[in-house]
Structures are given as C-alpha cells and as structure tokens.
Design a protein around this motif. Structure first.
Motif: not given
Length: 100
Positions: A23-30
C-alpha cells in the motif's frame, strides 16, 4: 494446539506487514505520477534520499561519534547520489511514456 495458533499469528503478522508495504509503494508511485512533469524527479528522489541519509549518515554518526571526516564524506556521497538520481529520473520522466 498452541503451536499451530502461534504460527498462524506469525504468518498473519507477516502478511499484514507485506500489505502495508504494498500500500505504501502504491501510494508513493501514484503520488509521483500525479505530480507535474517538472516536479516528478524531485518527488521520486526525495524519500530514498531521506532513508539513505538516515541509515548511511545518521546511524553511522550514532555509532562512530569521533569520526567527523567520515561523516562529512558520507554526507557528500549521499548528496552525489541525490544529484545522480535527479539527473537520471529527469531524463526518464521526460521520455514520451510519462508525458500527459
């Protein structure tokens, strides 16, 4: 019965940790993708720079308190890595893939 219960709790904790990382990686990439083109390299390199600076410079300084030259050298190395990151991500984000 206690052993099976404890192993299921440990695997549940690991899977929860993995979901948090995803979830943290998805938020960071988005967050990077939603930025304007001129700010994407800064956004992409900021968090890795902070993490690298904390572990490579600050943690080193915590254990090696007498080595000022080592601290300065490590700080300069992280700054060089930051500028290289900005250089490479600028050319990457200026490619036609990321143009909106």
């Amino acid at each position: 019965m206690d052993e099976s219960n404890s192993s299921s709790i440990e695997s549940g904790g690991i899977s929860l940790f993995m979901w948090i990382i995803v979830i943290v990686l998805v938020v960071y990439v988005s967050k990077i993708y939603l930025r304007d083109n001129q700010y994407r390299p800064d956004e992409a390199c900021y968090v890795p720079y902070i993490i690298l600076n904390f572990f490579y410079v600050d943690a080193f300084g915590y254990f090696m308190t007498d080595d000022d030259f080592g601290m300065i050298g490590r700080s300069l190395e992280t700054s060089e890595i930051q500028s290289l990151c900005l250089k490479h991500t600028t050319t990457f984000f200026n490619s036609k893939i990321f143009q909106r």
